[in-house]
Enzyme design. Structure first.
Site, PDB file in Angstrom:
ATOM      1  N   TYR A 112       0.867  -1.188   0.000  1.00 34.81           N
ATOM      2  CA  TYR A 112       0.000   0.000   0.000  1.00 34.81           C
ATOM      3  C   TYR A 112       0.897   1.230   0.000  1.00 34.81           C
ATOM      4  CZ  TYR A 112      -3.526   3.394   1.553  1.00 34.81           C
ATOM      5  OH  TYR A 112      -4.344   4.497   1.656  1.00 34.81           O
ATOM      6  N   ASP A 152      -2.521  -1.582  -3.860  1.00 35.73           N
ATOM      7  CA  ASP A 152      -2.836  -0.208  -4.219  1.00 35.73           C
ATOM      8  C   ASP A 152      -1.519   0.557  -4.224  1.00 35.73           C
ATOM      9  OD1 ASP A 152      -3.645   2.396  -4.440  1.00 35.73           O
ATOM     10  OD2 ASP A 152      -4.932   2.406  -2.665  1.00 35.73           O
ATOM     11  N   HIS A 270     -12.487   0.785  -4.196  1.00 38.55           N
ATOM     12  CA  HIS A 270     -11.639   0.065  -5.137  1.00 38.55           C
ATOM     13  C   HIS A 270     -12.345  -1.229  -5.543  1.00 38.55           C
ATOM     14  CE1 HIS A 270      -7.678   2.198  -4.383  1.00 38.55           C
ATOM     15  NE2 HIS A 270      -8.417   2.637  -3.380  1.00 38.55           N
TER      16      HIS A 270
END
EC number: 3.1.11.2
Length: 279
Positions: A112, A152, A270
């Site tokens: 992330y 992500d 998402h």
């Protein structure tokens, strides 16, 4: 053909995702390994949301922020959370776990990357993360290894990856310097790669499974702003990735973004990114 189905998703808070329907999606998705970002919770919240799964988790230093995890149907053989120099706080942003793909070892990462904000201390932390990212990719990809970095990554690599790329050229997530890191990550291994910002570095040879699967098309996007009608108009960003070593990329099939059928059916901002890896 036997395969591992690996999905990655920023859950935008595991408790909220569980309340909003994540388990219903998992009931039909037939996932073997699930990597999660922005967990924003503790071990007990993951265990409640994913009963029966084997979970490795790294919480962020600041409670209620970030957090990465890997959930799997079979236990991981080992897990690690270290990234970059000792003075860099990567807590809650990088976790890797080892599994078997057939009879070969496979390392899966849930990452992330900071969202950042141009010309602020938030962006400085993002630069530190991206600086640490490359050397670890080199280590993971050595000796024809099978390795996969999912998550992500908060950078749209190319103009095809952001619907409104023209309006975001000076914003975090699409800055030329950010994109140049990905030029090097995905450039031919050992080649001198000129990034979109004009810098030159060595290509690492990793493969963007999404772009390889879909070719030169817009998207498919994985994140949409809550503002306006971004989701309904499919005005999104492709910032959630499966980045694979070449040896693993050759085994990738069935890449798809599990975009909800309607705005009110989403359980995160998402969409999960799902790929089968054969053995």
């Amino acid at each position: 053909m036997p395969h591992l189905r690996i999905a990655s998703v920023n859950v935008n808070g595991i408790r909220a995702a569980a309340r909003n329907g994540m388990s219903g999606w998992l009931d039909t998705a037939d996932i073997d390994i699930l990597t999660l970002q922005e967990v924003r919770g503790q071990d007990e919240h993951l265990e409640a949301a994913l009963p029966g799964w084997n979970i490795v988790h790294d919480e962020a230093t600041a409670k209620g922020r970030a957090g990465v995890a890997i959930a799997s149907r079979t236990p991981a053989l080992a897990a690690r959370t270290e990234l970059g120099p000792e003075d860099f706080d990567s807590k809650g942003r990088w976790i890797e776990a080892d599994f078997l793909l057939g009879d070969r070892p496979l390392t899966v990462v849930s990452a992330y990357v900071h969202s950042g904000e141009a010309d602020t201390p938030k962006q400085d932390e993002k630069w530190k993360f991206l600086d640490a990212f490359g050397p670890r990719l080199s280590e993971l990809g050595a000796d024809d290894a099978l390795a996969l970095v999912t998550g992500d990554l908060n950078v749209g690599h190319r103009e095809l990856d952001i619907k409104n790329w023209r309006g975001n050229r000076k914003k975090a997530g699409f800055l030329p310097r950010e994109r140049a890191y990905f030029d090097r990550f995905l450039g031919d291994a050992g080649a001198q790669v000129t990034g979109v910002d004009g810098t030159v570095g060595t290509g690492l040879g990793w493969v963007d499974i999404g772009r390889r699967s879909h070719g030169e098309v817009e998207g498919p996007y994985t994140w949409w702003s809550m503002r306006g009608q971004a989701f309904d108009n499919d005005s999104g960003w492709r910032i959630d990735y499966h980045l694979a070593t070449p040896a693993l990329a050759d085994r990738a099939h069935g890449y798809h973004v599990a975009r909800a059928a309607a705005y009110d059916q989403r359980w995160s901002d998402h969409a999960p990114v799902v790929v089968d890896y054969t053995y």
